[in-house]
Scaffold this active site. Structure first.
Site, PDB file in Angstrom:
ATOM      1  N   CYS A 272       0.817  -1.217   0.000  1.00 46.68           N
ATOM      2  CA  CYS A 272       0.000   0.000   0.000  1.00 46.68           C
ATOM      3  C   CYS A 272       0.852   1.269   0.000  1.00 46.68           C
ATOM      4  O   CYS A 272       1.471   1.573  -0.999  1.00 46.68           O
ATOM      5  CB  CYS A 272      -0.984  -0.033   1.173  1.00 46.68           C
ATOM      6  SG  CYS A 272      -2.221  -1.311   0.949  1.00 46.68           S
TER       7      CYS A 272
ATOM      8  N   HIS B 267      -3.684  -5.420   0.289  1.00 56.14           N
ATOM      9  CA  HIS B 267      -3.438  -5.952   1.635  1.00 56.14           C
ATOM     10  C   HIS B 267      -3.389  -7.478   1.646  1.00 56.14           C
ATOM     11  O   HIS B 267      -4.411  -8.138   1.812  1.00 56.14           O
ATOM     12  CB  HIS B 267      -4.534  -5.477   2.589  1.00 56.14           C
ATOM     13  CG  HIS B 267      -4.431  -4.036   2.966  1.00 56.14           C
ATOM     14  ND1 HIS B 267      -3.783  -3.613   4.104  1.00 56.14           N
ATOM     15  CD2 HIS B 267      -4.873  -2.919   2.345  1.00 56.14           C
ATOM     16  CE1 HIS B 267      -3.843  -2.291   4.180  1.00 56.14           C
ATOM     17  NE2 HIS B 267      -4.492  -1.845   3.123  1.00 56.14           N
TER      18      HIS B 267
ATOM     19  N   GLU C   6      -2.316  -9.324   3.996  1.00 52.95           N
ATOM     20  CA  GLU C   6      -2.470  -9.901   5.336  1.00 52.95           C
ATOM     21  C   GLU C   6      -3.868 -10.466   5.563  1.00 52.95           C
ATOM     22  O   GLU C   6      -4.120 -11.174   6.539  1.00 52.95           O
ATOM     23  CB  GLU C   6      -2.135  -8.864   6.414  1.00 52.95           C
ATOM     24  CG  GLU C   6      -3.222  -7.867   6.725  1.00 52.95           C
ATOM     25  CD  GLU C   6      -3.361  -6.791   5.676  1.00 52.95           C
ATOM     26  OE1 GLU C   6      -4.430  -6.158   5.602  1.00 52.95           O
ATOM     27  OE2 GLU C   6      -2.393  -6.565   4.905  1.00 52.95           O
TER      28      GLU C   6
END
Length: 380
Positions: free
Chosen positions: A264, A354, A356
């Site tokens: 990001c 993202h 994660e």
């Protein structure tokens, strides 16, 4: 400014946009007034992770899903120590949350943290307006008596723009902390916190990485004092054009040829470090259902996004940079926005989304394994 700590379902509230559009509804969360950039998030779930993501600092988030709050609020899914959004806009708040992990309602948590919101808004019309006109300054005003619309519009128009805003230091840790590896320690990573989500170092720890999370203001000496096998630059809020310090630190890492991974804001920092520009998107990408193609494999992933800025790099060629050849590795299939970069002559890459996977999906989890592979290769 919060004028009360308790919202009420019948308390009037208005959402005011800088172009003069006004949406009326009811208070949801704290009563008072708040300002931020109005943006919309298309996720059907995961509102707790969204609200506690530091990348949403100084933004008023519009939930496009029609009903919000069904699963309440738990003590496990926060991505940071607090809610970071400036305000929250929903259409139909759940009256009674129902989930085995729920500890309280979303409304109660918004009140407890002093976050002003509004419900009963036609979020479909609001989202269409933002798609056509672009993200813009806005304000939520909730109270039994409210000033005239013209006065509220003037207040909104007096607020600063997101373009040119430097916010990453505001949300980053002030002190270094360590997330230990799960099981056997295999690597040490220095993670520069520009607004990091809690799940990110956890995903690295699951792979045997001890993660040292450093402040956004960390120096090259402080970063390499932990003897990292790799360096990570996190997500974060604001305009990457203001991030001169992180760009300089990124260039120092690249000069040492240390394995590097960014997500990001970290992707935008890598772009600037390589000599590319960045620009503000009209309304950005936010949600957990964005299609991205990994151009190195041809695989299409459904991914989680939260960004209003993007890297301006050529899609159709390999670029020469001060640190060797670079190419766009990932691209958004909705609008061809750059979603990833990689260097071809040294171990460094980044993505704009993202991996994660909080609150999901999990298609991009392999990127942490790719980072491990870079560190293994460097060690060999």
């Amino acid at each position: 400014m919060i004028t009360s700590t308790r919202g009420a379902a019948k308390t009037p509230a208005v959402l005011v946009l800088e172009d003069g559009r006004v949406f009326r509804g009811r208070a949801y969360g704290a009563v008072g007034e708040t300002f931020g950039e109005a943006v919309f998030s298309t996720g059907m779930t995961g509102y707790q992770e969204t609200l506690t993501d530091p990348s949403y600092a100084h933004q008023i988030v519009v939930a496009t899903a029609p009903q919000i709050g069904n699963t309440g609020w738990n003590d496990e899914d926060d991505e940071s120590a607090r809610i970071w959004v400036s305000g929250y806009v929903v259409r139909d708040p759940a009256r009674i949350p129902s989930n085995w992990r729920s500890r309280r309602s979303l409304d109660d948590e918004l009140v407890a943290q002093g976050v002003v919101g509004i419900s009963g808004v036609d979020t479909r019309a609001l989202t269409r307006h933002l798609r056509e006109r672009g993200s813009m300054r806005s304000g939520i005003f909730a109270g039994e008596t409210l000033p005239a619309d013209a006065e509220l519009i003037a207040k909104v128009q007096a607020q600063p723009q997101m373009k040119g805003a430097s916010l990453y230091e505001e949300v980053a840790t002030k002190e270094t902390y360590v997330v230990p590896a799960v099981g056997e320690k295999k690597f040490t990573v220095a993670a520069v916190d520009l607004g990091i989500k809690g799940m990110t170092p956890h995903r690295m720890a699951e792979r045997g990485i001890e993660v040292h999370v450093l402040p956004a203001t960390a120096t090259e000496e402080e970063l390499f004092a932990v003897a990292p096998d790799g360096v990570f630059f996190s997500n974060g809020p604001g305009d990457p054009a203001t991030a001169e310090g992180p760009v300089a630190l990124m260039r120092a890492v690249l000069a040492r040829r240390t394995p590097l991974f960014g997500i990001c804001f970290g992707n935008q920092i890598l772009g600037r470090a390589l000599g590319f520009g960045t620009y503000k998107l009209k309304y950005g990408h936010r949600g957990i259902n964005q299609p991205v193609q990994d151009r190195t494999t041809g695989k299409v992933e459904v991914t989680a996004h939260n960004h209003g800025f993007a890297v301006d790099a050529p899609l159709d060629k390999v670029s020469e940079t001060p640190f060797g050849r670079a190419e766009v590795s990932h691209v958004c299939l909705n609008d061809q926005v750059v979603e990833g970069l990689q260097l071809l002559d040294q171990p460094a890459f980044s993505v704009q989304y993202h991996p994660e996977a909080a609150a999901g999906p999990h298609d991009a989890a392999y990127l942490f394994d790719r980072f491990v592979t870079l560190m293994e290769g460097q060690r060999a």
